[in-house]
Write an enzyme that holds these catalytic residues in place. Structure first.
Site, PDB file in Angstrom:
ATOM      1  N   HIS A  17       0.887  -1.568   0.244  1.00 24.76           N
ATOM      2  CA  HIS A  17       0.061   0.042   0.041  1.00 24.76           C
ATOM      3  C   HIS A  17       0.796   0.980   0.242  1.00 24.76           C
ATOM      4  O   HIS A  17       0.531   2.193  -1.098  1.00 24.76           O
ATOM      5  CB  HIS A  17      -0.700  -0.202   1.732  1.00 24.76           C
ATOM      6  CG  HIS A  17      -2.082  -1.168   1.279  1.00 24.76           C
ATOM      7  ND1 HIS A  17      -1.852  -2.235   2.483  1.00 24.76           N
ATOM      8  CD2 HIS A  17      -2.957  -1.204   0.404  1.00 24.76           C
ATOM      9  CE1 HIS A  17      -3.576  -2.746   2.183  1.00 24.76           C
ATOM     10  NE2 HIS A  17      -3.923  -2.814   0.549  1.00 24.76           N
ATOM     11  N   LYS A  41     -17.090  -6.630   5.074  1.00 20.88           N
ATOM     12  CA  LYS A  41     -16.150  -7.118   5.430  1.00 20.88           C
ATOM     13  C   LYS A  41     -16.266  -7.033   7.015  1.00 20.88           C
ATOM     14  O   LYS A  41     -16.994  -6.626   7.987  1.00 20.88           O
ATOM     15  CB  LYS A  41     -14.711  -6.534   4.707  1.00 20.88           C
ATOM     16  CG  LYS A  41     -14.345  -6.715   3.671  1.00 20.88           C
ATOM     17  CD  LYS A  41     -12.745  -6.134   3.421  1.00 20.88           C
ATOM     18  CE  LYS A  41     -12.986  -6.523   1.828  1.00 20.88           C
ATOM     19  NZ  LYS A  41     -11.475  -5.928   1.435  1.00 20.88           N
ATOM     20  N   ARG A  90      -1.509  -6.077  -7.399  1.00 23.15           N
ATOM     21  CA  ARG A  90      -0.415  -6.906  -7.740  1.00 23.15           C
ATOM     22  C   ARG A  90      -0.321  -8.183  -8.894  1.00 23.15           C
ATOM     23  O   ARG A  90       0.641  -8.713  -8.832  1.00 23.15           O
ATOM     24  CB  ARG A  90      -0.698  -7.688  -6.625  1.00 23.15           C
ATOM     25  CG  ARG A  90      -0.308  -6.688  -5.112  1.00 23.15           C
ATOM     26  CD  ARG A  90      -1.127  -7.808  -4.092  1.00 23.15           C
ATOM     27  NE  ARG A  90      -2.754  -7.746  -4.066  1.00 23.15           N
ATOM     28  CZ  ARG A  90      -3.225  -8.595  -3.031  1.00 23.15           C
ATOM     29  NH1 ARG A  90      -2.445  -8.789  -2.163  1.00 23.15           N
ATOM     30  NH2 ARG A  90      -4.446  -8.703  -3.546  1.00 23.15           N
ATOM     31  N   SER A 128      -2.676  -7.939   3.215  1.00 21.22           N
ATOM     32  CA  SER A 128      -3.294  -7.458   4.706  1.00 21.22           C
ATOM     33  C   SER A 128      -3.645  -8.903   5.055  1.00 21.22           C
ATOM     34  O   SER A 128      -3.197  -8.834   6.609  1.00 21.22           O
ATOM     35  CB  SER A 128      -4.213  -6.406   4.936  1.00 21.22           C
ATOM     36  OG  SER A 128      -3.634  -4.862   3.933  1.00 21.22           O
TER      37      SER A 128
END
Length: 159
Positions: A17, A41, A90, A128
């Site tokens: 990040h 989430k 990514r 994460s």
């Protein structure tokens, strides 16, 4: 003044990040890192903790602000008078999802542009969730997160 918005959960912020934040901040007058309150989430870190971790991580980058938001990203963009969304990628799998979101946002507001930025190859494996998993099992997260937040992350899982 150009204002870009980089939205995400940041649960927690990683060096991947930070790579995107540092590079995106060079492209605009102001970069707003928008920490999402996402009801779908179940974050490990509270909203306040995620904002605090980010504030520590971006110290020294003068044109970066940290804010939280709930609701539609498009509404937040309008409040910030921003037309550019930053998204880090990514892998191809990230692109498939992010492209759908970019098209949806474009459909909601034709002036909105999504700028996709490839993460540095050194962080292409990093997420994460992998940081949380390592920390949960007392693994080494050196080099994966900013140094100023490493102990706070590890402490969260020692409780």
């Amino acid at each position: 003044m150009s204002v870009f918005v980089y939205p995400g959960s940041f649960d927690p912020v990683t060096n991947g990040h930070m790579d995107i934040i540092q590079r995106a901040a060079k492209l605009c007058d102001k970069l707003v890192v928008a920490v999402l309150v996402n009801s779908s989430k179940n974050p490990v870190f509270t909203l306040e903790e995620r904002v605090d971790l980010l504030k520590c991580a971006v110290k020294g980058i003068d044109n970066v602000e940290i804010e939280s938001f709930s609701g539609l990203l498009i509404d937040f963009m309008r409040k910030k008078n921003s037309k550019v969304i930053i998204k880090g990628l990514r892998a191809v799998s990230d692109f498939e999802y992010e492209l759908q979101m970019a098209l949806l946002n474009k459909n909601l507001d034709s002036d909105i542009e999504t700028l996709f930025m490839m993460t540095n190859i050194n962080y292409s494996f990093l997420s994460s969730s992998s940081v949380r998993e390592l920390a949960r099992h007392n693994g080494n997260i050196d080099g994966l997160v900013p140094d100023c937040i490493k102990d706070k992350i590890m402490d969260k899982f020692r409780r």
